[in-house]
Design a protein around this motif. Structure first.
Motif, PDB file in Angstrom:
ATOM      1  N   MET A  36       0.773  -0.981  -0.045  1.00  0.00           N
ATOM      2  CA  MET A  36       0.126  -0.006   0.057  1.00  0.00           C
ATOM      3  C   MET A  36       0.855   1.344   0.243  1.00  0.00           C
ATOM      4  SD  MET A  36      -2.730   1.341   2.743  1.00  0.00           S
ATOM      5  CE  MET A  36      -3.819   0.035   2.427  1.00  0.00           C
ATOM      6  N   LYS A  37       0.516   2.136  -0.903  1.00  0.00           N
ATOM      7  CA  LYS A  37       1.238   3.352  -1.058  1.00  0.00           C
ATOM      8  C   LYS A  37       0.997   4.336   0.169  1.00  0.00           C
ATOM      9  CE  LYS A  37       2.122   7.271  -3.788  1.00  0.00           C
ATOM     10  NZ  LYS A  37       2.143   7.996  -5.138  1.00  0.00           N
ATOM     11  N   ILE A  38       2.008   4.792   0.711  1.00  0.00           N
ATOM     12  CA  ILE A  38       1.708   5.859   1.940  1.00  0.00           C
ATOM     13  C   ILE A  38       2.474   7.354   1.323  1.00  0.00           C
ATOM     14  CG2 ILE A  38       2.725   6.650   4.255  1.00  0.00           C
ATOM     15  CD1 ILE A  38       3.054   3.551   4.820  1.00  0.00           C
ATOM     16  N   TYR A  39       1.221   8.254   1.421  1.00  0.00           N
ATOM     17  CA  TYR A  39       1.747   9.602   0.968  1.00  0.00           C
ATOM     18  C   TYR A  39       2.408  10.193   2.078  1.00  0.00           C
ATOM     19  CZ  TYR A  39      -1.689   7.812  -2.280  1.00  0.00           C
ATOM     20  OH  TYR A  39      -2.378   6.831  -3.337  1.00  0.00           O
ATOM     21  N   SER A  40       3.705  10.647   1.917  1.00  0.00           N
ATOM     22  CA  SER A  40       4.572  11.294   2.964  1.00  0.00           C
ATOM     23  C   SER A  40       5.084  12.401   2.438  1.00  0.00           C
ATOM     24  CB  SER A  40       5.845  10.111   3.042  1.00  0.00           C
ATOM     25  OG  SER A  40       6.552  10.078   1.805  1.00  0.00           O
ATOM     26  N   GLU A  41       4.450  13.481   1.574  1.00  0.00           N
ATOM     27  CA  GLU A  41       5.263  14.758   1.517  1.00  0.00           C
ATOM     28  C   GLU A  41       4.017  15.239   0.427  1.00  0.00           C
ATOM     29  OE1 GLU A  41       8.188  15.090  -1.546  1.00  0.00           O
ATOM     30  OE2 GLU A  41       7.631  13.279  -2.439  1.00  0.00           O
ATOM     31  N   VAL A  42       4.024  16.765   0.951  1.00  0.00           N
ATOM     32  CA  VAL A  42       3.314  17.678   0.327  1.00  0.00           C
ATOM     33  C   VAL A  42       4.092  18.284  -0.878  1.00  0.00           C
ATOM     34  CG1 VAL A  42       2.111  19.955   0.298  1.00  0.00           C
ATOM     35  CG2 VAL A  42       2.002  18.230   2.146  1.00  0.00           C
ATOM     36  N   LEU A  43       3.437  17.913  -2.479  1.00  0.00           N
ATOM     37  CA  LEU A  43       4.122  18.249  -3.389  1.00  0.00           C
ATOM     38  C   LEU A  43       4.049  19.702  -3.774  1.00  0.00           C
ATOM     39  CD1 LEU A  43       3.094  15.204  -5.657  1.00  0.00           C
ATOM     40  CD2 LEU A  43       5.129  15.430  -4.103  1.00  0.00           C
ATOM     41  N   GLY A  44       2.914  20.358  -3.221  1.00  0.00           N
ATOM     42  CA  GLY A  44       2.665  21.782  -3.769  1.00  0.00           C
ATOM     43  C   GLY A  44       1.237  22.138  -3.258  1.00  0.00           C
ATOM     44  N   ASN A  45       0.870  23.369  -3.640  1.00  0.00           N
ATOM     45  CA  ASN A  45      -0.413  23.675  -3.061  1.00  0.00           C
ATOM     46  C   ASN A  45      -1.259  24.310  -4.351  1.00  0.00           C
ATOM     47  OD1 ASN A  45      -2.529  25.691  -1.978  1.00  0.00           O
ATOM     48  ND2 ASN A  45      -2.051  24.378  -0.170  1.00  0.00           N
ATOM     49  N   MET A  46      -2.329  23.936  -4.675  1.00  0.00           N
ATOM     50  CA  MET A  46      -3.281  24.332  -5.864  1.00  0.00           C
ATOM     51  C   MET A  46      -3.821  25.563  -5.654  1.00  0.00           C
ATOM     52  SD  MET A  46      -6.554  21.708  -6.116  1.00  0.00           S
ATOM     53  CE  MET A  46      -7.130  22.730  -7.597  1.00  0.00           C
ATOM     54  N   ARG A  47      -3.924  26.063  -4.347  1.00  0.00           N
ATOM     55  CA  ARG A  47      -4.555  27.198  -3.988  1.00  0.00           C
ATOM     56  C   ARG A  47      -3.662  28.474  -4.042  1.00  0.00           C
ATOM     57  NH1 ARG A  47      -9.693  27.232  -2.271  1.00  0.00           N
ATOM     58  NH2 ARG A  47      -9.248  28.956  -0.834  1.00  0.00           N
ATOM     59  N   LYS A  48      -2.313  28.123  -3.574  1.00  0.00           N
ATOM     60  CA  LYS A  48      -1.328  29.286  -3.457  1.00  0.00           C
ATOM     61  C   LYS A  48      -0.282  29.326  -4.481  1.00  0.00           C
ATOM     62  CE  LYS A  48      -1.625  29.595   1.526  1.00  0.00           C
ATOM     63  NZ  LYS A  48      -0.927  29.541   2.899  1.00  0.00           N
ATOM     64  N   SER A  49      -0.276  28.247  -5.278  1.00  0.00           N
ATOM     65  CA  SER A  49       0.710  28.033  -6.414  1.00  0.00           C
ATOM     66  C   SER A  49       0.207  28.330  -7.798  1.00  0.00           C
ATOM     67  CB  SER A  49       1.585  26.947  -6.166  1.00  0.00           C
ATOM     68  OG  SER A  49       2.398  26.844  -7.639  1.00  0.00           O
ATOM     69  N   ASP A  50       0.479  29.449  -8.709  1.00  0.00           N
ATOM     70  CA  ASP A  50      -0.119  29.341  -9.951  1.00  0.00           C
ATOM     71  C   ASP A  50       0.640  28.279 -10.796  1.00  0.00           C
ATOM     72  OD1 ASP A  50      -1.618  31.531  -9.522  1.00  0.00           O
ATOM     73  OD2 ASP A  50       0.244  32.818 -10.156  1.00  0.00           O
ATOM     74  N   GLU A  51       1.602  27.524 -10.572  1.00  0.00           N
ATOM     75  CA  GLU A  51       2.118  26.580 -11.197  1.00  0.00           C
ATOM     76  C   GLU A  51       1.145  25.423 -10.939  1.00  0.00           C
ATOM     77  OE1 GLU A  51       5.995  23.527 -11.280  1.00  0.00           O
ATOM     78  OE2 GLU A  51       6.065  25.421 -10.026  1.00  0.00           O
ATOM     79  N   TRP A  52       0.828  25.015  -9.910  1.00  0.00           N
ATOM     80  CA  TRP A  52       0.180  23.838  -9.409  1.00  0.00           C
ATOM     81  C   TRP A  52      -1.399  24.062  -9.885  1.00  0.00           C
ATOM     82  CZ3 TRP A  52       1.053  18.808  -8.754  1.00  0.00           C
ATOM     83  CH2 TRP A  52       2.359  18.591  -8.303  1.00  0.00           C
ATOM     84  N   LYS A  53      -1.907  25.195  -9.779  1.00  0.00           N
ATOM     85  CA  LYS A  53      -3.273  25.603 -10.210  1.00  0.00           C
ATOM     86  C   LYS A  53      -3.328  25.229 -11.562  1.00  0.00           C
ATOM     87  CE  LYS A  53      -4.836  29.264  -8.620  1.00  0.00           C
ATOM     88  NZ  LYS A  53      -5.130  30.575  -8.058  1.00  0.00           N
ATOM     89  N   ASN A  54      -2.333  25.630 -12.415  1.00  0.00           N
ATOM     90  CA  ASN A  54      -2.433  25.403 -13.710  1.00  0.00           C
ATOM     91  C   ASN A  54      -2.157  23.988 -14.197  1.00  0.00           C
ATOM     92  OD1 ASN A  54      -2.824  28.199 -14.534  1.00  0.00           O
ATOM     93  ND2 ASN A  54      -0.579  28.800 -14.673  1.00  0.00           N
ATOM     94  N   ARG A  55      -1.179  23.515 -13.548  1.00  0.00           N
ATOM     95  CA  ARG A  55      -1.015  21.992 -13.770  1.00  0.00           C
ATOM     96  C   ARG A  55      -2.167  21.203 -13.590  1.00  0.00           C
ATOM     97  NH1 ARG A  55       4.068  19.489 -10.620  1.00  0.00           N
ATOM     98  NH2 ARG A  55       5.032  21.255 -11.883  1.00  0.00           N
ATOM     99  N   LEU A  56      -3.041  21.584 -12.565  1.00  0.00           N
ATOM    100  CA  LEU A  56      -4.270  20.621 -12.229  1.00  0.00           C
ATOM    101  C   LEU A  56      -5.544  21.333 -12.710  1.00  0.00           C
ATOM    102  CD1 LEU A  56      -3.488  19.881  -8.364  1.00  0.00           C
ATOM    103  CD2 LEU A  56      -2.594  18.440 -10.559  1.00  0.00           C
ATOM    104  N   ALA A  57      -5.632  22.031 -13.538  1.00  0.00           N
ATOM    105  CA  ALA A  57      -6.576  22.805 -14.422  1.00  0.00           C
ATOM    106  C   ALA A  57      -7.669  21.744 -14.966  1.00  0.00           C
ATOM    107  CB  ALA A  57      -6.271  23.753 -15.147  1.00  0.00           C
ATOM    108  N   ASN A  58      -7.016  20.515 -15.622  1.00  0.00           N
ATOM    109  CA  ASN A  58      -7.831  19.734 -16.312  1.00  0.00           C
ATOM    110  C   ASN A  58      -7.562  18.529 -15.761  1.00  0.00           C
ATOM    111  OD1 ASN A  58      -9.020  21.716 -18.120  1.00  0.00           O
ATOM    112  ND2 ASN A  58      -6.889  21.814 -19.112  1.00  0.00           N
ATOM    113  N   ALA A  59      -6.852  18.521 -14.480  1.00  0.00           N
ATOM    114  CA  ALA A  59      -6.642  17.161 -14.056  1.00  0.00           C
ATOM    115  C   ALA A  59      -7.842  16.438 -13.295  1.00  0.00           C
ATOM    116  CB  ALA A  59      -5.380  17.250 -13.107  1.00  0.00           C
TER     117      ALA A  59
END
Length: 219
Positions: free
Chosen positions: A1-24
């Protein structure tokens, strides 16, 4: 079972992640304010999938944190916070008063909050009180005491977090909705208010705060 151990970014505070997840395809995990203060927990996303999360200890979870993203499938897992409103009492109106007045009004406020067994966090000239009963009840208590020089209103929990340190956020939201003593936090000191049968109060201070120990493993 995969354990999620880190925060990769934030889709509300980072434009990069907001754009990356726009159509995800995003599976959102909604955390209540108690779980959000932990670094290790097992939570279920809206998809019904369970996610074992084990972040670095003392990680401060923020609404919109991305804990998983697969660019090949364009799927992501995002943490969302559901925090209750917070009653914010502002004492800046008495900051320029004489010492006797400041002490008297502060004690009156402490009595009002302590008598209701409400936890609170003191930050500068503001006192943050988590929602523990109906809003109208909390507002009625302060209005009944008629404490001069203060103002108070409810603010969104997410709007309050940026003004607090991680340990203050834990104290504020971690205790809401759970059994707690009446106390006001100022820095790392806690003042406990106890009522005697004759209607009088006494206080004592300590540097400890009731907390839940986290296990290093997820069950």
């Amino acid at each position: 079972m995969k354990i999620y151990s880190e925060v990769l970014g934030n889709m509300r505070k980072s434009d990069e992640w907001k754009n990356r997840l726009a159509n995800a395809e995003i599976d959102e995990i909604f955390l209540d304010q108690w779980t959000a203060q932990k670094s290790r927990f097992l939570a279920k996303g809206l998809s019904g999938i369970e996610y074992p999360v084990a972040l670095a200890r003392h990680t401060h979870i923020v609404d919109g944190d991305v804990i998983d993203y697969d660019p090949e499938t364009n799927k992501a897992v995002v943490l969302r916070l559901e925090l209750s409103p917070v009653l914010v009492v502002d004492l800046s109106g008495i900051a320029e008063k004489d010492h006797d007045t400041i002490i008297r009004i502060s004690l009156e406020l402490g009595h009002a909050i302590g008598n209701q067994h409400w936890p609170a966090v003191v930050k500068g000239t503001k006192v943050y009180v988590p929602l523990t009963v109906d809003k109208k009840v909390m507002l009625s208590v302060l209005e009944t005491h008629h404490i001069p020089g203060i103002t108070f209103e409810f603010e969104k929990g997410l709007d309050v977090i940026p003004f607090l340190a991680p340990h203050e956020t834990r104290r504020l939201f971690g205790g809401a909705g759970h059994e707690s003593h009446s106390h006001i936090h100022e820095h790392d000191h806690i003042v406990h208010y106890h009522e005697h049968g004759d209607g009088h109060y006494h206080t004592h201070e300590n540097g400890e705060y009731p907390h839940e120990h986290e296990s290093d493993s997820i069950h």
